[in-house]
Design a protein around this motif. Sequence first.
Motif, PDB file in Angstrom:
ATOM      1  N   SER A 135      64.516  29.550  15.161  1.00  0.00           N
ATOM      2  CA  SER A 135      64.200  28.435  16.095  1.00  0.00           C
ATOM      3  C   SER A 135      65.293  27.155  15.606  1.00  0.00           C
ATOM      4  O   SER A 135      66.085  27.338  14.719  1.00  0.00           O
ATOM      5  N   MET A 136      65.514  26.429  16.667  1.00  0.00           N
ATOM      6  CA  MET A 136      66.257  25.258  16.632  1.00  0.00           C
ATOM      7  C   MET A 136      65.976  24.322  15.500  1.00  0.00           C
ATOM      8  O   MET A 136      66.530  23.877  14.890  1.00  0.00           O
ATOM      9  N   VAL A 144      71.534  31.231  10.839  1.00  0.00           N
ATOM     10  CA  VAL A 144      72.585  30.070  11.204  1.00  0.00           C
ATOM     11  C   VAL A 144      74.062  30.278  10.914  1.00  0.00           C
ATOM     12  O   VAL A 144      74.242  30.384   9.565  1.00  0.00           O
ATOM     13  N   ALA A 150      66.730  25.946  12.267  1.00  0.00           N
ATOM     14  CA  ALA A 150      68.204  25.787  12.342  1.00  0.00           C
ATOM     15  C   ALA A 150      68.700  24.408  11.637  1.00  0.00           C
ATOM     16  O   ALA A 150      69.441  24.281  10.797  1.00  0.00           O
ATOM     17  N   LYS A 151      68.346  23.421  12.286  1.00  0.00           N
ATOM     18  CA  LYS A 151      68.091  21.891  12.077  1.00  0.00           C
ATOM     19  C   LYS A 151      67.905  21.688  10.424  1.00  0.00           C
ATOM     20  O   LYS A 151      68.438  21.035   9.767  1.00  0.00           O
ATOM     21  N   SER A 210      68.094  33.871  18.291  1.00  0.00           N
ATOM     22  CA  SER A 210      66.911  32.919  18.606  1.00  0.00           C
ATOM     23  C   SER A 210      65.673  33.388  18.543  1.00  0.00           C
ATOM     24  O   SER A 210      64.644  32.513  18.422  1.00  0.00           O
ATOM     25  N   TYR A 251      75.532  27.639  15.338  1.00  0.00           N
ATOM     26  CA  TYR A 251      74.721  28.237  16.396  1.00  0.00           C
ATOM     27  C   TYR A 251      73.823  29.144  15.760  1.00  0.00           C
ATOM     28  O   TYR A 251      74.064  29.879  14.596  1.00  0.00           O
ATOM     29  N   ILE A 252      72.624  29.518  16.504  1.00  0.00           N
ATOM     30  CA  ILE A 252      71.772  30.571  16.014  1.00  0.00           C
ATOM     31  C   ILE A 252      72.264  31.860  16.341  1.00  0.00           C
ATOM     32  O   ILE A 252      72.517  32.343  17.538  1.00  0.00           O
TER      33      ILE A 252
END
Length: 259
Positions: A63-64, A215, A67-68, A59, A55-56
């Motif tokens: 950003s998502m 992250v 993180a990916k 935020s 999980y971040i």
Amino acid sequence: MKNLSYLYIILLFSILACASQKKIVKPPAPGKAVAPSTKTENTISIFHMGLIDYYIIDSTTTSMASAKKIIDAMSSQIKYDIIYDTKSIVTLRYNADGTINNKILYNYSDGALYEYIYNYNEIYYCKIGTYLNEQHSEREAQYLDKIFIKNSAADKTIFGYKCNQITIKDPIINNKILAEVFISRDIPYVNRGFGQIGSVLNGLPLETTMTVQGVKMRTGALNHRNDSSLAKFLEPNLSTSTELDVDAFRNLKESYRAY
């Protein structure tokens, strides 16, 4: 102290970053998970290790998408297999196409630690050392006590194995936590031969929580099963591999990382 940094990297699962070698050796396939209660003295077992969740933390700064990218970049480090029996334990890491590129074998009886690089049709190995009961000075012991903190209240069971929680702190930055690791003493690991370290970390890490660039990720055992067909991975197979000294082996690894 020369071996301590090496062990830190092992425990944080960031050693031996996967290169682009492509020896065509397929990894063991996933199977039905079983509890350790079904094991016997001659049982060979495997853990498939990988990302459990993440999980971040903030935020507003991460950003998502970012993180990916971080997770994808670390996928080769956090996805691997552990195969073991009562005599030895091996770590297998893979290329993006699923072929094996790296193997670390630790023999319980004599403490021998081997690392292998798979490169097309060639396999190279190096005997990194022998770790049975390496001792450290009192000063080093005090140093280690500040880095590895045991928290008995947080112990838990993973795939039937009781695990102790160890918090690993940064030796340089005060109170900075590098990782939280759950270790099973029922599965010996290379750390058992590191004297004072072994008294705290004597076992296989089955779950690790760490923060990377905002992250927080949890990695570790995803699946466990017994499989006698995996015996070949626990053999040194030195006659079918080319031995290199430590410096030559290190240079070979670095040359792969450059591509």
